[in-house]
Design an enzyme around this catalytic site. Structure first.
Site, PDB file in Angstrom:
ATOM      1  N   THR A   3       0.834  -1.207   0.000  1.00 23.70           N
ATOM      2  CA  THR A   3       0.000   0.000   0.000  1.00 23.70           C
ATOM      3  C   THR A   3       0.867   1.254   0.000  1.00 23.70           C
ATOM      4  O   THR A   3       0.553   2.245  -0.665  1.00 23.70           O
ATOM      5  CB  THR A   3      -0.930   0.000   1.239  1.00 23.70           C
ATOM      6  OG1 THR A   3      -1.652  -1.222   1.256  1.00 23.70           O
ATOM      7  CG2 THR A   3      -1.905   1.160   1.183  1.00 23.70           C
ATOM      8  N   HIS A  26       1.881   1.806  -3.413  1.00 17.46           N
ATOM      9  CA  HIS A  26       0.752   2.415  -4.145  1.00 17.46           C
ATOM     10  C   HIS A  26       0.710   3.919  -3.909  1.00 17.46           C
ATOM     11  O   HIS A  26       0.492   4.704  -4.830  1.00 17.46           O
ATOM     12  CB  HIS A  26      -0.572   1.824  -3.671  1.00 17.46           C
ATOM     13  CG  HIS A  26      -1.031   0.652  -4.457  1.00 17.46           C
ATOM     14  ND1 HIS A  26      -1.367   0.732  -5.785  1.00 17.46           N
ATOM     15  CD2 HIS A  26      -1.206  -0.643  -4.095  1.00 17.46           C
ATOM     16  CE1 HIS A  26      -1.741  -0.472  -6.202  1.00 17.46           C
ATOM     17  NE2 HIS A  26      -1.636  -1.321  -5.207  1.00 17.46           N
TER      18      HIS A  26
END
Lengths: 336, 336
Positions: free
Chosen positions: A39, A42
């Site tokens: 994440t 990301h």
């Protein structure tokens, strides 16, 4: 103190800042290690810029030591070694069905609020879990992803002697495989990256590269024709989804771990035909953190071997670049 | 005796034939009623010509009376009123996981072997279930589809007070709704056919036509914002699959009842995000037949009202034509 700010457009900046004021019920941690999660990558890629408040400190796979207690904090003392379960439940919604860990108004600490990539970090005391003395602060930063794996394996109801297949051998897939093996399951991992395959093999797992071999046939051989009791879809790609329904036996389970941002083509007929279950699993509940800590402290999991690199906070931007260029890497930690 | 043969190309023919010899463990039934299943309509359409041995007698939703006992049959006597659980388990495969009702080598009686649309029918005695005196032979032919519904509701773990949504209000969808309501669930049915909607409404169900109203909003209103505990996908179309993932609350269940011959586009993210379960459910186990018989005999289900038409065996071809031209119809029975 130093804090690492995500500044948008694949850039980070270290800034000298003041410690923030300690709120009621909060604890100030002196941070030790922070792991880089998928994440976080990301976020680095700019894919979550609408959710992040740039500039923002991120990071939620952490270990640290209690430095100061806010008002009304009980059960903790200065010097306690801890990790953080980075979930801040919001106002309960009837949709939540009583499950606080994925409530409609949940805030994910380190994404929706500032994270741990800084020298001192204030978190609500209810997010803390003790790290036992025989568990290093370095491995303490592995507890959060390991708790994800414990949650996935728990929701997949993996039992001793069962056959489990993990589609996708990245950090979470490998941790799932390790936890499932610890439960007594026979585990096969499907992964396309050759370096990762070699590493996974070195840990004693049965491995298949689905580009080179027929995964369905491999699972049939591995299970002596019985096929899988449980499949974990961790690949996040159509190829993984296409094969996942071919692998379970009658009443087998498929645990949906991967984040499929786009809709995928699914063989619903096979769910009907073999009475297969698909089980969505997201983050963790407190008991998963407790199990992860116990497992890590047992020394039975090769967590040290999974740490590809430990870098200084100042080198964070370089670390994110390395992760992008080295798909074979497993876990990257920042030492704070 | 008379038997109705499917001859291919949407045609049936009544033929005068000899009673077939009664095998070991078999019972000869004098048939009373046979219901027309969606699968029979598929056969009529020629969609299953590779599986059917033309000319073949079909039909598997039956009631009848024991006429003669074959060698080694115990527990049954001439005159017993019965229905048939039309599953013939084959050699067990390790894939079966011990579940005989959907084993790899299962034969479905009435599809893979001759069916009940004939005056006398020989079936293995292990397929029989007693019909109690207070249950008519006409309703006896409704037990098989009702057992499907009992199986779906059981696998969906429907509990009293829960909110259930049934997508698709045909015979099976309606039976599922009736069984779920009997368990104490609050049931909403989504159906696009207006005549069916009117009929379903007359049975006291909350109804939504998803073409005219927003089903997600309707379910939110119906559940006071909680969303569904359990959803039954019985529509078999992409629109049903697209909306099914929007309806459950956290940890809600979706039961996959429909036969999706083609792959469908599925929102796997929602499974992850709300930790939803998808549960495949196919045919029935013996306990589902027992439950269906008990429910039907209780008189609490409007099964009589679900019977659209009762016709003579000789008029079967006409009945299949009528079913094709009348999508609002529910259950069509043949009186043998």
């Amino acid at each position: 103190m130093n804090a690492l700010y995500y500044e948008g457009q694949r850039s980070f900046q270290i800034k000298e800042t003041e410690k923030s004021a300690l709120g009621k019920g909060e604890v100030r941690l002196k941070m030790a290690y922070v792991g880089v999660c998928g994440t976080d990558v990301h976020i680095y890629h700019g894919n979550m810029d609408t959710r992040i408040k740039i500039p923002q400190v991120i990071g939620h796979e952490v270990s640290g030591v209690v430095e100061e207690l806010g008002e009304d904090v009980t059960g903790w003392k200065i010097g306690d070694r801890v990790t953080v379960r980075p979930l801040y439940p919001g106002v309960e919604s009837p949709i939540d069905n009583g499950f606080k860990h994925i409530g409609q108004n949940l805030k994910f600490i380190g994404i929706d609020t500032p994270g741990g990539m800084q020298e001192y970090w204030n978190v609500p005391s209810f997010t803390l879990h003790h790290l036992p003395d025989n568990l290093s602060l370095k491995l303490g930063a592995m507890i959060e992803p390991l708790a994800v794996a414990c949650h996935d394996v728990r929701l997949g109801e993996v039992k001793s002697g069962e056959y489990a297949v993990v589609i996708g051998g990245g950090p979470i897939g490998l941790l799932i495989a390790l936890v499932a093996r610890q439960k007594g399951a026979n585990v096969l991992i499907s992964e396309v990256n050759k370096s990762r395959l070699a590493f996974i093999k070195s840990l004693g797992f049965e491995c298949v590269n689905p580009i080179e071999a027929d995964l369905v046939k491999s699972v049939a051989d591995f299970t002596k024709g019985a096929m899988a009791d449980v499949v974990f879809e961790v690949s996040g790609v159509q190829a993984g989804v296409s094969v996942m329904t071919d692998l379970p036996r009658v009443r087998g389970r498929i645990v949906m771990v991967a984040i499929h941002a786009e809709q995928k083509s699914v063989d619903l007929f096979r769910f009907f035909w073999r009475e297969i279950k698909l089980i969505g699993a997201r983050v963790y509940e407190p008991e998963d953190f407790e199990e992860a800590i116990e497992l890590a402290a047992s020394g039975n999991l090769p967590l040290e071997e999974m740490i590809t690199q430990v870098s200084l906070l100042a080198d964070a931007e370089e670390v994110f670049k390395t992760i992008d260029s080295n798909p074979a890497g497993m876990k990257y930690l920042l030492e704070i």
